[in-house]
Design an enzyme around this catalytic site. Sequence first.
Site, mmCIF file in Angstrom:
data_model
loop_
_atom_site.group_PDB
_atom_site.id
_atom_site.type_symbol
_atom_site.label_atom_id
_atom_site.label_comp_id
_atom_site.label_asym_id
_atom_site.label_seq_id
_atom_site.Cartn_x
_atom_site.Cartn_y
_atom_site.Cartn_z
ATOM 1 N NE ARG A 73 14.270 38.581 21.339
ATOM 2 C CZ ARG A 73 13.319 37.809 21.822
ATOM 3 N NH1 ARG A 73 12.301 38.347 22.476
ATOM 4 N NH2 ARG A 73 13.335 36.508 21.660
ATOM 5 C CE1 TYR A 201 21.356 40.039 23.016
ATOM 6 C CE2 TYR A 201 19.041 40.609 22.724
ATOM 7 C CZ TYR A 201 20.096 39.738 22.523
ATOM 8 O OH TYR A 201 19.895 38.586 21.815
ATOM 9 C CE LYS A 210 14.500 38.993 16.857
ATOM 10 N NZ LYS A 210 14.163 37.846 16.010
ATOM 11 C CG HIS A 230 10.864 35.261 14.477
ATOM 12 N ND1 HIS A 230 10.800 34.583 15.667
ATOM 13 C CD2 HIS A 230 12.157 35.657 14.334
ATOM 14 C CE1 HIS A 230 12.007 34.558 16.222
ATOM 15 N NE2 HIS A 230 12.839 35.201 15.437
ATOM 16 C CB SER A 252 14.692 33.100 20.020
ATOM 17 O OG SER A 252 13.776 34.106 19.719
ATOM 18 C CB CYS A 254 14.562 26.611 17.416
ATOM 19 S SG CYS A 254 13.673 26.517 18.957
ATOM 20 C CG ASP A 277 15.705 37.036 13.199
ATOM 21 O OD1 ASP A 277 15.263 36.026 13.779
ATOM 22 O OD2 ASP A 277 15.716 38.164 13.710
ATOM 23 C CB SER A 373 27.781 35.058 23.557
ATOM 24 O OG SER A 373 27.993 33.698 23.285
ATOM 25 N NE ARG A 374 21.654 36.309 20.215
ATOM 26 C CZ ARG A 374 20.482 36.085 19.621
ATOM 27 N NH1 ARG A 374 20.337 36.273 18.339
ATOM 28 N NH2 ARG A 374 19.453 35.664 20.310
ATOM 29 N N GLY A 499 23.029 19.273 8.869
ATOM 30 C CA GLY A 499 23.029 19.023 7.421
ATOM 31 C C GLY A 499 22.053 17.929 7.001
HETATM 32 C C1 OXD Z 1 15.685 36.300 18.587
HETATM 33 C C2 OXD Z 1 16.772 36.833 17.772
HETATM 34 O O1 OXD Z 1 15.743 36.416 19.820
HETATM 35 O O2 OXD Z 1 16.738 36.621 16.554
HETATM 36 O O3 OXD Z 1 14.745 35.750 18.011
HETATM 37 O O4 OXD Z 1 17.675 37.476 18.316
HETATM 38 MN MN MN Z 2 14.880 35.862 15.894
#
Ligand code: OXD
Ligand code: MN
Length: 590
Positions: A73, A201, A210, A230, A252, A254, A277, A373-374, A499
């Site tokens: 982003r 992206y 978002k 969020h 993001s 975390c 999210d 990467s996603r 966990g």
């Molecule tokens: C973020 C996402 O950046 O969820 O928060 O992609």
């Molecule tokens: Mn997010």
Amino acid sequence: MPTPLEQWVEEQAQLCQPQRIYWCDGSEAEARHLIQIGIKEESINGTPVFQELNQTRWTGAYYHRSHPTDVARVEHLTYICHPEKETAGPNNHWMAPAEAKKLMTGLSQGCMKGRTMYVLPYMMGHPDSPYAKACVQLTDVSYVALSMRIMTRMSQEVIGRIGARQDFVKGLHSVGDFDPNRRYIMHFPEENFVWSVGSGYGGNALLGKKCFSLRIASCQGYREGWLAEHMVIAGIEDPSGRITYVTVALPSACGKTNLAMLESALPGYKVWTLGDDIAWLNVGEDGRLYAINPETGFFGVAPGTSLKSNPNMIRTLQGKRFFPTLFTNTALDRDRNEPWWEGLDGDMPRHIVDWQGKSWDPSQGTKAAHANSRFTASAYNCPTLSREFDNPKGVPISAIILGGRRTRLIPLVTEAFDWANGVFLGARTGSETTAAAAHQIGALRRDPMAMLPFCGYNMGDYFGHWLSVGRRLKNPPKFFSVNWFRTDEQGKFIWPGFGENIRVLKWMLDRVDGKISARKTPLGYVPHLSDFDMSGLNLSSEQMQALFAVNPQEWPEELSDIEKYLNQFGPRLPQQIKAEYAKLVQQMGA
Ligand code: OXD
Ligand code: MN
């Protein structure tokens, strides 16, 4: 007579001049066709938009490589265009709507020449939900069209639903020429309109996510009396089979996705996934707070995802029910044609291609997969998906959990004293930054309710809105803060996380149910060690004490940083938040 939707599409087509217009129906057959177009006809930076992956081990999986300058982003290029700058607040970049439109018109002129304009009609939220919103996005790349099919409820029925209405949510997206100097993500909250050029992206291009479901929707919520947040939504089942629903706001990268599908380390407990999210929060007729997830998929960070950190995500990624699953900017195992990233289980493949398509080995000292990467995967492939996922009313929330990544100061868990103290807790939350947005990694930034990059209006007003929603609740959820990231003197994380985080959730449930008391500190209540389930976990009592420690002598710098942050909002900062700050200062003895 064309409908307002048809007319709007026609106007955008005249501006962008695509070679053809393709109205998507969101079906699986169409998705399979668009994948083929991405493989055979469309390319980015000379690379086909999609590459098929090993279908035996990863059913329905395809690989996408972004333009190398386009991997996160871009908050510095993201603008909120309210008529008044003050409405956007110090938390947003602002441009006057007319100026922004002029700029974007220039960038969009002929931007889709030779390309297809995909028209994507989609719902955010279940179509039967009173909280759902009908939307249409235009885009010029199959990757975005397919990602939106995964992340939203896309169908032609949305077109009928919009009918003669003008007020549907509009998104105009083009990858343009990927030039970072010609890249902008513009939001026009008064018109429910997002205009994004120059990036493919996810967070900049999947405009239902978002851009709409947080930035624009937060403004709708402010006007209409609800909250766009969020947040994870999850149900926690206890050994008696009772399920308690919570939401969790973390910045993001975390661990929100890991938490949303956590595999419990405590016998008898189970986490049910509703979202990883975004949560839309409404006051229900019974005076409780209800949450829906407007999305239907997960756009999660790949590196670090493994059978150890998030087994249910790995199972989701290999799920077969919903087509397709996309991998973006991961590395590839060349021999097996599979996605690969740092932290994935198993031995390191012998031949790895990095996220830029180059042959890679660890001696290069770089990472093979991009840090951001996603994967894009459907919630319907998730083995822990809650049976309430499609409930149009949403689920009633008993706890709101807020957190950040802090190596010092903030305990593993605290409970706020009351609603106003909880909103203040959210307002003062800070986090050490990660790779999800393009900025310096590891610096502390205040990120109230993890909404700093996503709140579409002045955050002073946002805090006030949270306070006013609280006043309408008959049975408000409790607020908690969490911090999995506190370190010891050697800089090692004290808490094992993943966990084991169920132990923290269990303590919260016991507090919600009024089963246990707690120790009061200036930051809120923390557990008595005897109430915190440590069975089977090898942590010394010194380590436990360190996790829950609140040391006022370490706080002066933090307090002045919080004050400086809050003061930016000037007269828009609610009195109640100022009073909470004063109370904290006093209790810290500062
Ligand atoms: C973020 C996402 O950046 O969820 O928060 O992609
Ligand atoms: Mn997010």
